[in-house]
Enzyme design. Structure first.
Site, short mmCIF file in Angstrom:
data_model
loop_
_atom_site.label_atom_id
_atom_site.label_comp_id
_atom_site.label_asym_id
_atom_site.label_seq_id
_atom_site.Cartn_x
_atom_site.Cartn_y
_atom_site.Cartn_z
N ASN A 89 1.36 -2.50 -18.94
CA ASN A 89 0.88 -3.88 -18.96
C ASN A 89 1.83 -4.69 -19.84
O ASN A 89 2.05 -4.33 -21.01
CB ASN A 89 -0.53 -3.96 -19.55
CG ASN A 89 -1.58 -3.31 -18.67
OD1 ASN A 89 -1.29 -2.92 -17.54
ND2 ASN A 89 -2.80 -3.20 -19.16
N TYR A 148 2.95 -8.64 -21.16
CA TYR A 148 2.67 -10.08 -21.23
C TYR A 148 3.76 -10.85 -21.98
O TYR A 148 4.08 -11.97 -21.61
CB TYR A 148 1.31 -10.32 -21.90
CG TYR A 148 0.17 -9.89 -21.01
CD1 TYR A 148 -0.36 -10.76 -20.07
CD2 TYR A 148 -0.32 -8.59 -21.05
CE1 TYR A 148 -1.37 -10.36 -19.20
CE2 TYR A 148 -1.33 -8.18 -20.19
CZ TYR A 148 -1.85 -9.06 -19.27
OH TYR A 148 -2.83 -8.66 -18.41
N GLU A 172 -0.49 -4.64 -15.15
CA GLU A 172 -0.97 -5.98 -15.48
C GLU A 172 0.21 -6.85 -15.86
O GLU A 172 1.08 -6.42 -16.62
CB GLU A 172 -1.92 -5.98 -16.70
CG GLU A 172 -3.30 -5.46 -16.43
CD GLU A 172 -4.20 -5.53 -17.66
OE1 GLU A 172 -3.99 -6.40 -18.54
OE2 GLU A 172 -5.12 -4.71 -17.74
N ARG A 174 -6.84 -3.11 -8.43
CA ARG A 174 -7.08 -2.31 -9.62
C ARG A 174 -8.34 -2.83 -10.31
O ARG A 174 -8.43 -4.01 -10.66
CB ARG A 174 -5.87 -2.43 -10.56
CG ARG A 174 -6.06 -1.70 -11.86
CD ARG A 174 -4.77 -1.67 -12.71
NE ARG A 174 -5.07 -0.98 -13.95
CZ ARG A 174 -5.18 -1.57 -15.13
NH1 ARG A 174 -4.97 -2.87 -15.29
NH2 ARG A 174 -5.50 -0.86 -16.20
N GLU A 187 -4.93 0.55 -22.11
CA GLU A 187 -4.50 -0.01 -23.40
C GLU A 187 -5.20 0.63 -24.60
O GLU A 187 -5.94 -0.03 -25.33
CB GLU A 187 -4.70 -1.53 -23.41
CG GLU A 187 -3.96 -2.24 -22.28
CD GLU A 187 -4.06 -3.75 -22.34
OE1 GLU A 187 -4.83 -4.27 -23.17
OE2 GLU A 187 -3.36 -4.42 -21.56
N HIS A 238 -11.89 0.82 -19.40
CA HIS A 238 -11.30 -0.47 -19.77
C HIS A 238 -12.21 -1.08 -20.85
O HIS A 238 -12.78 -2.14 -20.67
CB HIS A 238 -11.16 -1.37 -18.54
CG HIS A 238 -10.19 -2.50 -18.71
ND1 HIS A 238 -9.13 -2.71 -17.86
CD2 HIS A 238 -10.12 -3.50 -19.63
CE1 HIS A 238 -8.46 -3.79 -18.22
NE2 HIS A 238 -9.04 -4.29 -19.31
O1 IFM Z 1 -7.71 -9.54 -20.23
C1 IFM Z 1 -6.89 -8.57 -20.79
C2 IFM Z 1 -7.12 -7.23 -20.14
O2 IFM Z 1 -8.44 -6.83 -20.21
C3 IFM Z 1 -6.28 -6.17 -20.80
N1 IFM Z 1 -4.89 -6.57 -20.87
C4 IFM Z 1 -4.61 -7.88 -21.38
C5 IFM Z 1 -5.43 -8.92 -20.65
C6 IFM Z 1 -5.11 -10.32 -21.19
O3 IFM Z 1 -5.38 -10.40 -22.53
#
Ligand code: IFM
Length: 457
Positions: free
Chosen positions: A299, A301, A353, A84, A173, A128
């Site tokens: 995405n 985290y 992600e 990606r 995002e 992006h």
């Molecule tokens: O590095 C970023 C990415 O560009 C977009 N999503 C979160 C990642 C980590 O912060």
């Protein structure tokens, strides 16, 4: 902890599940002023005093623009199914409108063709975050005209590469671009105005819907979708204040994007909260935003914790953190996916992600980033868990292939499963990359079975 955690359960992944790694243009390419590329808002933002923690910029980054073949070999060496990446809009259309830059387009075509030669599916993202600076000068995402420039850009890239890429993501995002870029001003273009932020968010969503329709109309064969950064938002305590705050934060982060994309319009509670700052819509906008798409990228985290006594990243529960200060909470991925599956009529999901920044120590040219490998293994386990419960998930992509420019944190935060020595541009596979490769090898070894046992490390 010096061993990779054995996931608590085993889950099955179908043989056609897409395993990948991810990057983005501004974070790795460098070559900021080469071969006709125009400036992006991030090129400009990096020049604002103190905008970037280490005062760095994306001029060189990982020099991927020149080293893409070496990077392609690294991607192939991992045994992934997909890569990606994003196209830099100002590299292919320097002014955001008018002339196209043939050298820029040729760069991405070489990359796409190279990936295909290696048997790797290209997953292309159009936006992006690196909007052409020339469009920002005319108001950027707050200007409705940018919506139409984006649709032109999407159609042109798809005409050139849409026959060869597996998927096209419109935006990565939008919450980050709208809120961090226009409300808090922490990210490019550095605006601090909630009304502008919400108008930008509306235009991002509208441009997504219009681009999907335009690409479908021109016969684009790639799967089309959008990528959202989503998290469960939990109240820090059981007080009414924290619960109300969690509801509002969930509204701004999750429902503000998911609801209109899935035909529910903007959430009433957030509109009421915004009052005069709510975006201006035109007739038909909500219908256009909800254009059916082929996939949703998620995405993930960490979770968000809402506390009326502090900011929304206040932590509780004694969980460990990554180097970003984000809680390590794989359960949040399962909670999120189950909730999305319950509340919306979803297309297939890709985890586009997932990964973690940690401080990496180099010992004898090796990087024993067991924490990162564990992080990835535990989140893959969470994906398997929700798939077993019936959620349709088609792929998982590690963020990130390489250490890279982590936006306002500069090069201080390392997300890569491959280490980059920025002084020499030497790439070194970390233990997490070895683990991921070995994990995928075990997947491939099971080929021929319709279901493959995954999650054991
Ligand atoms: O590095 C970023 C990415 O560009 C977009 N999503 C979160 C990642 C980590 O912060």
């Amino acid at each position: 902890m010096n061993q990779i955690v054995e996931p608590s359960s085993s889950f099955t992944f179908p043989a056609n599940f897409v395993w990948g790694v991810a990057t983005s243009s501004f974070q790795i390419e460098g070559a900021a002023n080469e071969d006709g590329k125009g400036p992006s808002i991030w090129d400009e933002f990096c020049r604002v005093p103190n905008a970037i923690a280490d005062k760095s910029n994306g001029d060189v980054a990982c020099d991927h623009y020149h080293r893409w073949e070496e990077d392609l070999n690294l991607i192939a060496s991992l045994g992934v199914d997909a890569y990606r990446f994003s196209v830099s809009w100002p590299r292919v259309r320097p002014g955001g409108a008018e002339a196209w830059n043939e050298q820029g387009l040729a760069f991405y075509e070489r990359l796409v063709d190279g990936l295909l030669e290696c048997g790797i599916k290209p997953y292309l993202t159009l936006n992006h975050w690196d909007l052409p600076a020339a469009l920002q000068a005319k108001g950027g995402w707050a200007n409705r005209d940018t919506v139409h420039r984006f649709v032109e850009y999407a159609c042109h890239v798809a005409k050139r590469m849409g026959d060869r890429v597996a998927a096209i993501t419109t935006h990565n995002e939008p919450w980050v671009m709208a809120n961090l870029g226009h409300e808090t001003g922490d990210f490019a273009p550095g605006i601090k105005n909630r009304k502008i932020a919400m108008q930008a968010s509306h235009h991002l969503l509208l441009s997504h819907g219009l681009a999907v329709q335009a690409l479908q109309a021109q016969g684009c064969k790639s799967n089309l979708g959008i990528v959202l950064n989503l998290s469960p938002v939990v109240p820090a305590t059981d007080t009414p204040e924290d619960k109300a705050l969690a509801q509002l934060k969930d509204g701004k982060l999750v429902r503000w994007y998911m609801d209109p994309l899935f035909n529910k319009g903007y959430p009433q509670d957030v509109l009421a909260y915004l009052g005069e700052d709510a975006p201006k819509l035109q007739d038909g906008d909500l219908r256009d935003i909800a254009a059916p798409m082929d996939f949703l990228g998620v995405n993930y985290y960490s979770r968000k914790v809402a506390s009326s006594n502090g900011d929304w990243n206040v932590h509780k529960g004694g969980l460990p953190f990554t180097d970003m200060g984000w809680e390590i909470y794989p359960e949040g991925l399962s909670e999120l996916l189950l909730r999305l599956n319950r509340d919306y009529a979803l297309p297939p999901i890709y985890i586009t992600e997932n990964g973690a920044a940690f401080k990496d120590a180099i010992t004898d040219e090796k990087i024993h980033d067991i924490q990162r490998a564990n992080f990835i293994a535990r989140h893959i386990d969470a994906v398997g868990e929700v798939m077993a419960k019936g959620v349709s998930i088609k792929g998982y992509m590690v963020w990130s292939l390489l250490d890279n420019f982590e936006w306002a944190s500069g090069y201080e935060k390392r997300f890569g499963i491959i280490h980059v020595d920025y002084a020499t541009q030497k790439r070194t596979l970390k233990d997490s990359a070895h683990w991921y490769r070995d994990f995928l090898l075990r997947m491939k070894a099971g080929q021929g079975q319709t279901e493959i046992l995954a999650g054991r490390v």
